[in-house]
Write a protein that holds these residues in place. Structure first.
Motif, PDB file in Angstrom:
ATOM      1  N   GLN B   7      39.987  40.754  40.452  1.00 31.39           N
ATOM      2  CA  GLN B   7      40.218  42.086  40.515  1.00 31.39           C
ATOM      3  C   GLN B   7      39.799  42.635  41.896  1.00 31.39           C
ATOM      4  O   GLN B   7      38.824  42.307  42.393  1.00 31.39           O
ATOM      5  CB  GLN B   7      39.178  42.800  39.555  1.00 31.39           C
ATOM      6  N   LEU B   8      40.696  43.430  42.578  1.00 29.82           N
ATOM      7  CA  LEU B   8      40.706  43.842  43.798  1.00 29.82           C
ATOM      8  C   LEU B   8      40.104  45.396  43.897  1.00 29.82           C
ATOM      9  O   LEU B   8      39.489  45.645  44.629  1.00 29.82           O
ATOM     10  CB  LEU B   8      41.981  43.826  44.434  1.00 29.82           C
ATOM     11  N   SER B   9      40.517  46.049  42.935  1.00 25.21           N
ATOM     12  CA  SER B   9      39.933  47.593  42.940  1.00 25.21           C
ATOM     13  C   SER B   9      40.571  47.722  41.595  1.00 25.21           C
ATOM     14  O   SER B   9      40.880  47.200  40.517  1.00 25.21           O
ATOM     15  CB  SER B   9      40.749  48.118  43.892  1.00 25.21           C
ATOM     16  N   ASN B  10      40.221  49.353  41.050  1.00 25.34           N
ATOM     17  CA  ASN B  10      40.826  49.816  39.971  1.00 25.34           C
ATOM     18  C   ASN B  10      42.284  49.562  40.025  1.00 25.34           C
ATOM     19  O   ASN B  10      42.943  50.179  40.734  1.00 25.34           O
ATOM     20  CB  ASN B  10      40.184  51.419  40.103  1.00 25.34           C
ATOM     21  N   GLY B  11      42.778  49.213  38.968  1.00 22.21           N
ATOM     22  CA  GLY B  11      44.195  48.812  38.872  1.00 22.21           C
ATOM     23  C   GLY B  11      44.677  48.044  39.794  1.00 22.21           C
ATOM     24  O   GLY B  11      46.141  48.360  40.167  1.00 22.21           O
ATOM     25  N   ALA B  12      43.991  46.856  40.367  1.00 24.16           N
ATOM     26  CA  ALA B  12      44.720  46.223  41.278  1.00 24.16           C
ATOM     27  C   ALA B  12      44.189  44.879  41.337  1.00 24.16           C
ATOM     28  O   ALA B  12      42.872  44.488  41.252  1.00 24.16           O
ATOM     29  CB  ALA B  12      44.338  46.554  42.914  1.00 24.16           C
ATOM     30  N   GLU B  13      44.969  43.915  41.143  1.00 23.30           N
ATOM     31  CA  GLU B  13      44.601  42.416  40.967  1.00 23.30           C
ATOM     32  C   GLU B  13      45.256  41.571  42.099  1.00 23.30           C
ATOM     33  O   GLU B  13      46.467  41.886  42.514  1.00 23.30           O
ATOM     34  CB  GLU B  13      44.779  41.976  39.432  1.00 23.30           C
ATOM     35  N   GLY B  14      44.614  40.448  42.319  1.00 24.86           N
ATOM     36  CA  GLY B  14      44.983  39.608  43.212  1.00 24.86           C
ATOM     37  C   GLY B  14      45.493  38.103  42.349  1.00 24.86           C
ATOM     38  O   GLY B  14      44.487  37.737  41.279  1.00 24.86           O
ATOM     39  N   VAL B  15      46.472  37.722  42.693  1.00 26.70           N
ATOM     40  CA  VAL B  15      46.905  36.427  41.731  1.00 26.70           C
ATOM     41  C   VAL B  15      47.000  35.289  42.723  1.00 26.70           C
ATOM     42  O   VAL B  15      48.137  35.311  43.650  1.00 26.70           O
ATOM     43  CB  VAL B  15      48.166  36.572  41.011  1.00 26.70           C
ATOM     44  N   PHE B  16      46.051  34.227  42.622  1.00 25.23           N
ATOM     45  CA  PHE B  16      46.238  33.078  43.557  1.00 25.23           C
ATOM     46  C   PHE B  16      47.084  32.056  42.580  1.00 25.23           C
ATOM     47  O   PHE B  16      46.514  31.533  41.581  1.00 25.23           O
ATOM     48  CB  PHE B  16      44.986  32.672  43.931  1.00 25.23           C
ATOM     49  N   PHE B 215      41.753  38.706  49.953  1.00 21.41           N
ATOM     50  CA  PHE B 215      41.635  39.448  48.828  1.00 21.41           C
ATOM     51  C   PHE B 215      40.292  40.511  49.043  1.00 21.41           C
ATOM     52  O   PHE B 215      40.560  41.737  48.863  1.00 21.41           O
ATOM     53  CB  PHE B 215      41.253  38.544  47.474  1.00 21.41           C
ATOM     54  N   ASP B 216      39.374  40.003  49.852  1.00 21.70           N
ATOM     55  CA  ASP B 216      38.045  40.784  50.222  1.00 21.70           C
ATOM     56  C   ASP B 216      38.661  41.879  51.186  1.00 21.70           C
ATOM     57  O   ASP B 216      38.285  43.150  51.105  1.00 21.70           O
ATOM     58  CB  ASP B 216      37.250  40.245  50.887  1.00 21.70           C
ATOM     59  N   GLY B 217      39.690  41.471  52.032  1.00 20.66           N
ATOM     60  CA  GLY B 217      40.039  42.449  53.074  1.00 20.66           C
ATOM     61  C   GLY B 217      40.961  43.602  52.094  1.00 20.66           C
ATOM     62  O   GLY B 217      40.738  44.913  52.583  1.00 20.66           O
ATOM     63  N   ILE B 218      41.673  43.330  51.237  1.00 24.08           N
ATOM     64  CA  ILE B 218      42.429  44.187  50.824  1.00 24.08           C
ATOM     65  C   ILE B 218      41.408  44.946  49.841  1.00 24.08           C
ATOM     66  O   ILE B 218      41.787  46.444  49.586  1.00 24.08           O
ATOM     67  CB  ILE B 218      43.353  43.549  49.506  1.00 24.08           C
ATOM     68  N   SER B 219      40.528  44.583  48.945  1.00 22.82           N
ATOM     69  CA  SER B 219      39.632  45.342  48.061  1.00 22.82           C
ATOM     70  C   SER B 219      38.896  46.426  49.252  1.00 22.82           C
ATOM     71  O   SER B 219      38.978  47.496  48.778  1.00 22.82           O
ATOM     72  CB  SER B 219      38.543  44.439  47.843  1.00 22.82           C
TER      73      SER B 219
END
Lengths: 423, 428
Positions: B7-16, B215-219
């Motif tokens: 989970q990156l944020s509210n309504g945002a996810e990272g898929v590796f 992912f941390d950067g995008i969060s």
């Protein structure tokens, strides 16, 4: 069987083997992949319309017959190949181009069973009066489909404007009239000439075992006496036919192809030459070039704009293509830029960047079993090594590329345009 | 090979999606917004403007030069329909660092470039630059007008327009020429702000190693934006059956006619809800073993292609074919006849088995292609578990003949669209 292992990039390698019958086999193992890709091809395409076998009389066959043969080979005496592949789950197809016909499949399971199907049907022609006639309707519709395809038409109109006699000017599938002349006897004649192992190749890439595969092929290939094929000479003049070709079709924006027919002394281009011309095209009009920026900013091209070095047995041309509201202006801008760069020289920074880009594209090719199998067919057609390109692109010099301006000659330029229909 | 979700944020996810096969790393940003006539054109234009310039690379030549120096990194943009939603994709693919000739750090540079393009666009006085917007508008309009050149695509597009008049799915995926004309630098800038604050976002990474800090950067970037009223993109409405199918006939100056037929399906939804529909559609008109290929093409020689496809989120089946004008009615009748055979359980066991094998074989090969994996993980918008291609193949393997017949019986003709050659002088 002659066998050789090739290495030369990262941990990639492949085997090239040759059976006593002359059949060339290329196998690249990719054990970490789930799928495999197989191609069984012959050096026989739409341009092979005049030929003789074993010193017999030269014959001329109807346009489109290589493609027709491709369709018909799927149908065997014991059922069609598609229904055999259906039992294994493979995805099968075939294509005919100017200089080759290839039968292929891709699969994740049952590779050896699929290979059996491929080896068997390509070696088992079954042409009858009835089944040959039946195909006329289907191929007729394929031809009609291309008649409505402006991207196809603009290209073949260009080829007709460039080439006087070379059969590269004819549609690969022929015409409704030419295919009406095809019968079972003619198909057998072509088959017996070009589908001889000595004129054929097999390219396999994927999750496969080389030794097991070679044994299977060796066992399945019918031992046939090599034939001597004499292809008709093309006798193509160095000049063009017509500098401007135009057709109207149901399109909204005009489409164009600008071709520079190359004056050639020998039938084939060398690999280094091809790489240098490809680099030169990126420098002239690639998406980091000043010309591309100017044409794009002035609203003269869009993302469909592209260029290629089009070459094969007895023909070579550089082709620029795209959509434009003003094709003639685009053509003039391209010619002017070529002449400017020819005199002033090319930008060294751009040369280095496009070289990097081409190297990256070649590295990327090793990702895909399909791309690798297709690249191996190029190796089989032109007797290259798979790693030759990537080695060569690293060593190409500025001067090597500058020399390739010789492919452009304004008097040999042809502009083909598809315009919208008139009201 | 399953995907790891962060989970990156509210309504945002990272898929590796870890995959050791490739020489490249692919990162894609996938934004999902509702398909709506009022916003479709702006949203569709955004990925294209955002991939031609940024604050750091103000013109596309500089950007393209940078991409070439990154060993031909592929930067791509697209706008697609996924059910009643618009998927805006911006992706970059670069060769792995181990192939760099001068030991450059390619992956980090490519990821940094991509995040700059998305979060730091070229903005002047609260608007995207008019020159960039005008150029991309012109290209978008040419692209829309270009559909006419590809008759198969054009005919299918017209079928969908006719089937979904006044509904989100009937909205053209890039909008209309008139809608594109109205876009301004300011309206596009506002669309960008809305996109970052309300779109559902999925970032796919397909690589042998996860790029450090991505992912941390995008969060962190998303954390500085007020993310609210996030789009729920699992709410596509199914295609409603009609009591009387509609027929639309148009003519054009062409050599070959096109026949397109649209059907509603009672089965719709995600992979597990529609497995039987997938198999039914494949036996009907998928591969060369299908009813349409073996009958309409091979037995009756009516066409070169006749194929069916499905849009599962919408419960939609389409059939398209290229035909001679005088064969249009015969082909239409034969296509419906083949559907009846499906409904009456008269297809063969061989066809059924072939279809299951072909679909599962094809799903298994997805792991061999970064492009296919990226498409797989961006087109799956589901309420529950995100299935891998292998898991979806297992579900397909469990489909029975009865499931297929049930699926076929829920398929009803909705609309027939024919594009026929104009009559010439001398024609009857």
């Amino acid at each position: 069987m002659k066998k050789q292992i090739f290495e030369g990039f990262a941990d990639e390698s492949y085997v090239k083997a040759e059976l006593p019958s002359g059949l060339a086999i290329y196998i690249m193992e990719k054990p970490q992949y789930s799928s495999s890709y197989a191609i069984f091809g012959t050096k026989y395409g739409s341009i092979d319309t005049r030929f003789s076998k074993d010193g017999e009389e030269m014959i001329t066959v109807p346009e489109g017959i290589a493609h027709y043969l491709e369709h018909k080979l799927f149908e065997g005496e014991d059922g069609d190949a598609f229904s055999k592949y259906a039992k294994t789950g493979a995805s099968a197809n075939a294509f005919t181009s100017f200089d080759r016909t290839c039968y292929l499949f891709s699969c994740s399971d049952n590779f050896y069973e699929n290979l059996d199907i491929l080896l068997n049907f390509v070696q088992s022609p079954y042409f009858t009066k009835e089944n040959v006639e039946k195909e006329q309707g289907i191929i007729g519709q394929e031809i009609r489909m291309y008649d409505d395809n402006p991207g196809w038409r603009v290209m073949f109109n260009l080829l007709k404007g460039m080439f006087h006699t070379h059969p590269v000017r004819i549609d690969i599938a022929g015409t409704v009239e030419s295919i009406a002349q095809i019968d079972a006897d003619l198909l057998y004649k072509c088959y017996e000439t070009f589908y001889n192992p000595a004129n054929m190749f097999i390219c396999l890439v994927g999750n496969i075992d080389t030794d097991k595969t070679l044994k299977q092929i060796e066992k399945s290939i019918i031992d046939r006496k090599p034939v001597e094929i004499t292809r008709g000479e093309f006798d193509e003049p160095q000049t063009i036919v017509n500098p401007y070709m135009e057709q109207r079709l149901a399109v909204n924006t005009p489409m164009f192809c600008l071709g520079f027919k190359q004056k050639i002394a020998t039938p084939y281009r060398r690999l280094k030459s091809k790489i240098c011309v490809d680099l030169l095209l990126q420098i002239i009009c690639g998406d980091a070039s000043p010309l591309y920026a100017r044409l794009m900013n002035e609203g003269l091209i869009n993302d469909d704009f592209d260029s290629e070095y089009f070459n094969g047995n007895g023909y070579a041309a550089v082709i620029f293509e795209g959509e434009s509201c003003d094709p003639e202006r685009v053509a003039n801008e391209i010619k002017a830029e070529i002449n400017r760069l020819r005199v002033e020289g090319i930008d060294k920074k751009l040369f280095s960047a496009v070289k990097c880009g081409m190297y990256g594209d070649m590295v990327r090719r090793f990702n895909s079993v399909e791309n690798l199998a297709m690249s191996l067919t190029e190796c089989a057609m032109y007797d290259y090594g798979l790693f030759d390109e990537i080695k060569m692109v690293k060593s190409v010099s500025y001067d090597d590329v500058m020399k390739r301006f010789d492919v452009f000659c304004d008097e040999n330029a042809v502009l083909s345009v598809i315009k919208p229909l008139e009201d | 090979m399953s995907a790891k979700i962060t989970q990156l944020s509210n309504g945002a996810e990272g898929v590796f999606i870890k995959n050791d096969r490739f020489n490249t790393t692919l990162v894609s940003f996938n934004f999902y917004v509702p398909l709506a006539r009022e916003t479709v054109a702006e949203y569709a234009l955004l990925p294209f403007v955002m991939t031609t310039c940024s604050a750091a690379y103000p013109d596309f030549s500089a950007l393209n030069f940078k991409l070439a120096k990154l060993y031909g990194a592929n930067l791509s943009a697209s706008a697609e329909k996924v059910g009643d939603y618009q998927l805006l994709k911006i992706a970059i693919s670069t060769i792995d660092d181990r192939f760099a000739l001068d030991e450059e750090s390619l992956c980090d540079s490519a990821v940094q470039l991509l995040t700059q393009l998305i979060f730091e666009p070229k903005v002047e006085n609260g608007a995207f630059c008019e020159v960039d917007v005008a150029r991309e508008k012109r290209k978008a309009i040419e692209h829309i007008r270009g559909d006419l050149a590809q008759k198969r695509i054009y005919a299918k597009k017209r079928l969908i327009e006719e089937m979904y008049k006044g509904q989100p799915y009937g909205v053209a995926k890039c909008g209309t020429e008139t809608q594109v004309e109205k876009i301004t630098g300011e309206s596009l800038y506002n669309a960008w702000k809305n996109l970052l604050s309300t779109a559902f976002l999925r970032v796919n990474v397909i690589s042998r190693t996860m790029p450090g800090g991505l992912f941390d950067g995008i969060s962190e970037k998303l954390g500085s934006i007020t993310r609210e009223n996030i789009v729920d993109c699992t709410m596509s409405t199914p295609t409603a059956a009609v009591s009387k199918p509609n027929t639309v006939i148009e003519t054009m100056d062409i050599a070959q006619g096109k026949l397109c037929m649209g059907f509603s399906s009672e089965l719709y939804g995600d992979d597990s809800e529609t497995a039987a529909l997938t198999v039914m559609c494949d036996i009907f008109g998928g591969g060369p073993y299908s009813r349409l290929f073996t009958n309409v093409r091979e037995k009756y020689s009516l066409c070169y292609y006749c194929a069916s496809s499905s849009v599962k989120a919408k419960g939609l089946i389409t059939v398209d074919s290229g035909i001679e004008k005088e064969n249009a009615t015969k082909a239409e009748r034969e296509i419906l006849n083949q559907l009846d055979i499906m409904k009456q359980n008269l297809f063969t066991d061989e066809e059924f088995q072939s279809s299951i094998k072909s679909i599962t074989d094809s799903f298994k090969s997805y792991n061999d292609s970064q492009g296919l994996l990226d498409a797989w993980y961006s087109l799956k918008i589901v309420k529950d578990k995100l299935l891998s291609p292998e898991e979806a193949a297992d579900i397909i393997s469990g489909v029975t003949r009865n499931d297929v017949v049930y699926a076929a019986r829920g398929v009803k003709l909705h609309t027939v669209y024919k594009l026929l050659p104009k009559e010439k002088d001398g024609d009857k």
